[in-house]
Design a protein around this motif. Structure first.
Motif, short mmCIF file in Angstrom:
data_model
loop_
_atom_site.label_atom_id
_atom_site.label_comp_id
_atom_site.label_asym_id
_atom_site.label_seq_id
_atom_site.Cartn_x
_atom_site.Cartn_y
_atom_site.Cartn_z
N UNK A 2 -83.28 22.43 40.26
CA UNK A 2 -83.80 23.58 39.70
C UNK A 2 -85.11 24.10 40.86
N UNK A 3 -85.21 25.40 40.88
CA UNK A 3 -86.11 26.08 41.70
C UNK A 3 -87.08 26.50 40.80
N UNK A 4 -88.54 26.58 41.49
CA UNK A 4 -89.35 27.02 40.85
C UNK A 4 -90.63 28.05 41.93
N UNK A 5 -90.64 29.15 41.52
CA UNK A 5 -91.80 30.12 42.21
C UNK A 5 -93.09 30.02 41.57
N UNK A 6 -94.11 29.78 42.19
CA UNK A 6 -95.39 29.76 41.56
C UNK A 6 -96.55 30.79 42.38
N UNK A 7 -97.12 31.73 41.85
CA UNK A 7 -97.84 32.71 42.45
C UNK A 7 -99.26 32.26 42.23
N UNK A 8 -100.01 32.39 42.68
CA UNK A 8 -101.65 32.20 42.84
C UNK A 8 -102.45 33.21 43.54
N UNK B 226 -84.48 34.22 42.78
CA UNK B 226 -85.45 33.31 41.97
C UNK B 226 -86.76 34.43 41.75
N UNK B 227 -87.40 34.07 40.73
CA UNK B 227 -88.71 35.00 40.50
C UNK B 227 -89.64 33.92 39.78
N UNK B 228 -91.04 34.34 40.65
CA UNK B 228 -92.21 33.82 39.73
C UNK B 228 -92.49 34.46 38.60
N UNK B 229 -93.67 33.92 37.89
CA UNK B 229 -93.91 34.42 36.61
C UNK B 229 -95.14 35.55 36.97
N UNK B 230 -95.49 35.70 38.08
CA UNK B 230 -96.44 36.82 38.21
C UNK B 230 -98.05 36.34 38.03
N UNK B 231 -98.73 37.29 39.17
CA UNK B 231 -100.02 37.03 38.90
C UNK B 231 -100.84 38.44 38.88
N UNK B 232 -101.74 38.63 38.13
CA UNK B 232 -102.26 39.84 37.75
C UNK B 232 -103.42 40.04 38.84
#
Length: 120
Positions: A1-7, A109-115
Motif C-alpha cells: 500500500x502506498x500513501x501520499x501525505x501533504x502538509x 497515487x493521490x494525496x488527500x490535499x491541503x488547503x
C-alpha cells in the motif's frame, strides 16, 4: 500500500509565501513523475507543476516565476515553494505520484490535499 501525505497549507495574505510538502510512504520501489495539482472552489482540478525523477519541472503558466518545485528522492518527498501568492491561488493543493510498488505494480497515487487560502 502506498500513501501520499501533504502538509504546509494555511492562510496567508496576498504577496505572502508558503511551502508545501508531500511525502510518499509504503511499498515503494521507485517513483517516476511527481506533481502538484490544485482545485479551486467551483472549478476543475488543474496542473500546477509536474517534476521528473531527474528534477526537471514543467509549470503552469499561471505560476511560472512565482512557484518552485523540488524533490528529495532519498526521502520520497516533493516540495512546492509558493511566493507572491495571489487570491486566485486559493485552492486545495493535491500531490500526485507515478509509483512502481515493490510488487512491480505501477500505480498513480493521490494525496488527500491541503488547503491554501490567500486572503487579507
Amino acid at each position: 500500500q502506498v500513501q501520499l501525505v501533504e502538509s504546509g497549507g494555511g492562510l496567508v495574505p496576498p504577496g505572502g509565501s508558503l511551502r508545501l510538502s508531500c511525502t510518499a510512504s509504503g511499498s515503494i520501489f521507485s517513483i517516476n513523475t511527481m506533481g502538484w495539482y490544485r482545485q479551486a472552489p467551483g472549478k476543475e482540478r488543474e496542473l500546477v507543476v509536474v517534476i521528473g525523477s531527474g528534477g526537471s519541472a514543467n509549470y503552469a503558466d499561471s505560476v511560472k516565476g512565482r512557484f518552485t518545485s523540488s524533490r528529495n528522492n532519498a526521502k520520497n518527498t516533493l516540495y512546492l515553494q509558493m511566493n507572491s501568492l495571489k487570491p486566485e491561488d486559493t485552492a486545495v493543493y493535491y500531490c500526485n505520484a507515478d509509483i512502481v510498488t515493490t510488487a512491480y505494480y505501477r500505480m498513480n497515487a493521490w494525496g488527500k490535499g491541503t488547503l491554501v487560502t490567500v486572503s487579507s
